[in-house]
Scaffold this motif. Structure first.
Motif, PDB file in Angstrom:
ATOM      1  N   HIS A 186      -5.549   4.425   5.088  1.00  0.00           N
ATOM      2  CA  HIS A 186      -4.540   3.370   5.204  1.00  0.00           C
ATOM      3  C   HIS A 186      -3.364   3.662   4.274  1.00  0.00           C
ATOM      4  O   HIS A 186      -2.195   3.580   4.676  1.00  0.00           O
ATOM      5  N   SER A 187      -3.674   4.020   3.028  1.00  0.00           N
ATOM      6  CA  SER A 187      -2.620   4.326   2.059  1.00  0.00           C
ATOM      7  C   SER A 187      -1.819   5.547   2.500  1.00  0.00           C
ATOM      8  O   SER A 187      -0.587   5.557   2.418  1.00  0.00           O
ATOM      9  N   ALA A 229      -2.055   2.803  -4.153  1.00  0.00           N
ATOM     10  CA  ALA A 229      -3.246   3.235  -3.422  1.00  0.00           C
ATOM     11  C   ALA A 229      -4.418   2.319  -3.765  1.00  0.00           C
ATOM     12  O   ALA A 229      -4.516   1.802  -4.877  1.00  0.00           O
ATOM     13  N   THR A 230      -5.298   2.108  -2.790  1.00  0.00           N
ATOM     14  CA  THR A 230      -6.430   1.207  -2.971  1.00  0.00           C
ATOM     15  C   THR A 230      -7.733   1.956  -2.724  1.00  0.00           C
ATOM     16  O   THR A 230      -7.851   2.651  -1.712  1.00  0.00           O
ATOM     17  N   GLN A 262       0.638   4.662   5.242  1.00  0.00           N
ATOM     18  CA  GLN A 262       1.797   3.908   4.769  1.00  0.00           C
ATOM     19  C   GLN A 262       2.738   4.785   3.957  1.00  0.00           C
ATOM     20  O   GLN A 262       3.964   4.674   4.083  1.00  0.00           O
ATOM     21  N   TRP A 263       2.194   5.662   3.130  1.00  0.00           N
ATOM     22  CA  TRP A 263       3.048   6.552   2.341  1.00  0.00           C
ATOM     23  C   TRP A 263       3.808   7.498   3.265  1.00  0.00           C
ATOM     24  O   TRP A 263       4.975   7.809   3.023  1.00  0.00           O
ATOM     25  N   MET A 319      -9.506   2.811   0.829  1.00  0.00           N
ATOM     26  CA  MET A 319      -8.511   2.698   1.898  1.00  0.00           C
ATOM     27  C   MET A 319      -7.576   3.901   1.877  1.00  0.00           C
ATOM     28  O   MET A 319      -6.359   3.778   2.005  1.00  0.00           O
ATOM     29  N   GLN A 328       7.822  -4.640   2.294  1.00  0.00           N
ATOM     30  CA  GLN A 328       6.432  -4.479   1.869  1.00  0.00           C
ATOM     31  C   GLN A 328       5.798  -5.838   1.569  1.00  0.00           C
ATOM     32  O   GLN A 328       5.882  -6.337   0.452  1.00  0.00           O
ATOM     33  N   GLY A 334       0.816  -1.209   0.000  1.00  0.00           N
ATOM     34  CA  GLY A 334       0.000   0.000   0.000  1.00  0.00           C
ATOM     35  C   GLY A 334       0.847   1.256   0.000  1.00  0.00           C
ATOM     36  O   GLY A 334       0.357   2.338  -0.305  1.00  0.00           O
ATOM     37  N   MET A 368      -0.754  -7.192   0.724  1.00  0.00           N
ATOM     38  CA  MET A 368      -1.791  -6.622   1.580  1.00  0.00           C
ATOM     39  C   MET A 368      -2.455  -7.692   2.439  1.00  0.00           C
ATOM     40  O   MET A 368      -2.883  -7.435   3.563  1.00  0.00           O
TER      41      MET A 368
END
Length: 201
Positions: A28-29, A21-22, A32-33, A25, A57, A17, A60
């Protein structure tokens, strides 16, 4: 301690992620970024002390299937019947075997919406396999003389990241002239300013 010894290797566990990107989410993304940006910066800071930083990584699935899944009330705009964009909510519901919108109370009525959480229903064998994949990835690079800045775990994650980087590269080439023209515009502006100064003097 690592700086004092002038030797070390920091492993930070995030997820793919941080690259991809999802839909559904965004938070969440973003988290993580942000973590990966922090690690990239720290890597430059500690490099003079011979300390390496590697972002690991996993797929997911590793993060999702090994943690509690929290469901907030579904926004109607993002309901799968209204929004064609693929969302993780339905996938996560299937993973944990639980659909909040379908839960009924003791009288058979639909329960009031709220925040609920469930752990994925995994067999011991499946859970162990997920953990072992990540452990293998960590031990494969831990202490390596020249470890990667990012280490992607699993075939699916590798392919997804390759596809993302390919898309970014293609978009860069498609708009390379527009990107480089900004430098030309800056140079022309500086030149015109110089001419004005010369005329003024």
């Amino acid at each position: 301690m690592m700086r004092a010894k002038r030797n070390g290797h920091v492993l930070v566990l995030t997820g793919v992620g941080g690259h991809i990107a999802t839909p559904g989410m965004a938070l969440h993304s973003a988290a993580q970024w942000a973590l990966e940006g922090f690690c990239d910066s720290v890597a430059y800071e500690v490099a003079p002390f011979n300390v390496k930083v590697t972002i690991v990584q996993p797929n997911m699935e590793v993060g999702v299937l090994s943690n509690k899944v929290v469901f907030a009330p579904q926004l109607p705009q993002y309901d799968s019947g209204q929004n064609p964009a693929p969302g993780p909510r339905d996938i996560l519901c299937n993973v944990v075997g639980y659909h909040p919108e379908e839960e009924l109370d003791e009288s058979g009525e639909r329960m009031e919406e709220g925040i609920v959480s469930r752990f994925p229903e995994l067999s011991t064998e499946s859970a162990d396999r997920l953990v072992l994949e990540t452990v293998h990835a960590l031990t494969a690079i831990g202490g390596h003389e020249n470890p990667p800045a990012r280490h992607i775990v699993g075939n699916e994650g590798v392919q997804n990241v390759k596809d993302k980087l390919k898309t970014v590269s293609e978009e860069l080439e498609d708009f390379i002239e527009a990107s480089l023209s900004a430098d030309g515009a800056y140079e022309r502006t500086e030149a015109s300013r110089g001419e004005s100064v010369e005329k003024a003097t």
